[in-house]
Design an enzyme around this catalytic site. Structure first.
Site, short mmCIF file in Angstrom:
data_model
loop_
_atom_site.label_atom_id
_atom_site.label_comp_id
_atom_site.label_asym_id
_atom_site.label_seq_id
_atom_site.Cartn_x
_atom_site.Cartn_y
_atom_site.Cartn_z
N ASN A 7 22.95 3.44 68.59
CA ASN A 7 22.69 4.27 69.77
C ASN A 7 21.17 4.31 69.93
OD1 ASN A 7 22.40 6.20 71.72
ND2 ASN A 7 23.80 7.68 70.76
N ARG A 91 25.94 1.69 72.19
CA ARG A 91 26.25 2.68 73.23
C ARG A 91 25.35 2.39 74.43
NH1 ARG A 91 24.31 8.73 74.06
NH2 ARG A 91 25.78 9.24 75.70
N ARG A 241 21.59 22.34 82.26
CA ARG A 241 21.85 21.71 83.57
C ARG A 241 22.67 22.63 84.44
NH1 ARG A 241 24.18 16.14 81.19
NH2 ARG A 241 23.28 16.74 79.20
#
Ligand code: ADP
Length: 400
Positions: A7, A91, A241
């Site tokens: 990743n 990923r 968020r």
């Protein structure tokens, strides 16, 4: 068979080496602060090594070289040769409309990853760097891209289109893609194995609740809707968020703050969500602690999160024409028993009941938390994105 999962982020590179047959992790590590002073290396493996020390990583190449040298260290005997690695799974965050399944990285697939840069400017370039560095330093070993968006590519147009002029879709691929697909796919597969009512008609809602949170409506193992959109900003409010808001608020805030002074994107991604509302933290443990001491805004943030979760689950029950199973996963979903109880209690009207004792004692392990007489099965299934990437890598290469 050994499978390496990478990743690669903009300033970090995480890896896990799996013994595929046993589905165990033989080694894992993290190269932090790549290209930034004071970079650091962490590594643990089956030989008992536990490294945590400063190392200089000027580039991703340095990080991958350090990983390789550590894995090949003869004293630890983790790998004799790089050829012991059957494949590397990477990923990749955004596959746009180009990737509906894991894909072997070739020149043309890398070009397609590049075309997705505008939708994921922080992640995709770093993910691709990881692929290119591994190609160079591990020649001959297949490199596979596994996309966070791929699982959601089965959504029908009525679910992925936005009510915007069609040309934005035609000319710029503006549509819902969804994220956390590797996680939703992994827990959906486990739920199908754990449920009594699997098969093509199985109606499942997966709730990935972590720092970023998203939901997926899944029928017979295929995603039919998901809450994140073109970007990971849409859907439920998250740690920092804002999630779905009236789009007119964007221009309103831009005018209010003065366009050049405050980046609205930054405000919506980093200063909003439960942290923005509570003024306390983006971490749900801190929110519970503050709420229990009487902090009204922390309580409001938790109430809003649970309400939005129930609202999305409700809409997916309608989209699926009912629901057989619900899965909670990721940091909050796996650990926050109080939040799971609030969400499930609000779904009592369906005949959904949880076993309160089992729910309260379930943290980060695979457990059915619904009561025996519940109309809907509810599971906690810890996500394992790395293992999911390893499995998908092996499957696409036909190695299993
Ligand atoms: P990501 O991978 O998106 O960074 P995670 O899935 O690891 O996020 O989730 C991290 C979040 O999980 C933390 O910010 C915290 O809010 C939440 N979390 C972790 N442990 C607990 C817990 N015991 N109780 C409540 N929330 C928790």
């Amino acid at each position: 068979m050994k499978i390496l999962v990478i990743n690669s982020g903009s300033s970090s590179l995480k890896y896990q080496l799996f013994n595929y047959e046993e589905k165990t992790v033989i080694a894992k590590g993290l190269c932090e602060r790549i290209g930034i002073p004071n970079s650091n290396f962490k590594h643990e493996d089956a030989s008992g090594r536990d490294i945590n020390e400063g190392r200089s990583f000027e580039s991703h190449s340095d990080a991958v070289r350090t990983m390789i040298d550590t894995l090949l260290d003869p004293e630890a005997a983790i790998l004799e040769s790089l050829e012991d690695i059957a494949a590397v799974g990477h990923r990749i965050v955004h596959g746009g409309p180009y990737f509906s399944k894991p894909t072997v990285m070739t020149q043309s697939s890398k070009d397609a990853v590049r075309k997705c840069f505008p939708w994921s400017p922080l992640h995709n370039p770093a993910n691709l760097t990881g692929v290119e560095v591994c190609e160079k330093l591990m020649p001959g070993i297949p490199q596979v891209g596994v996309f966070d968006t791929a699982f959601h590519q089965t959504m029908p147009p009525k679910a992925y289109m936005y009510g915007l002029p069609y040309r934005y879709y035609e000319e710029h691929n503006v549509r819902r893609y969804g994220f956390h697909g590797t996680s939703h796919a992994y827990v959906a597969r486990r739920a199908a194995e754990m449920t009594k009512c699997g098969g093509d008609e199985h109606r499942l809602i997966t709730c990935h609740l972590g720092n970023g949170s998203s939901f997926a409506a899944i029928k017979g193992g295929k995603c039919v809707d998901t809450s994140m959109g073109l970007t990971p900003l849409e859907g439920i409010m998250m740690g920092t968020r804002c999630g779905s808001i009236d789009p007119a608020i964007v221009t309103f805030i831009a005018k209010l703050e003065g366009d050049e002074n405050k980046d609205v994107d930054y405000i919506m991604n980093n200063e909003s969500g439960v942290r923005g509302v509570s003024g306390v933290s983006s971490d749900f443990r801190d929110l519970h602690a503050a709420a229990s001491k009487g902090n009204e805004r922390a309580k409001l943030a938790l109430d809003m999160f649970c309400y939005q979760a129930v609202r999305i689950i409700g809409s997916y029950i309608a989209a699926l024409g009912g629901v057989d199973s619900i899965v909670f996963t990721a940091g909050i979903g796996e650990n926050d028993a109080a939040l799971r109880k609030v969400v499930c209690d609000d779904l009592n009207f369906l005949g959904l009941k949880i076993d309160e004792e089992i729910n309260a004692s379930t943290h980060g392990k695979e457990v059915k938390i619904s009561a025996d007489d519940s109309s809907v099965e509810v599971f906690v299934i810890p996500t394992n994105e790395e293992l999911s990437i390893a499995i998908q890598t092996v499957e696409v290469l036909g190695l299993a």
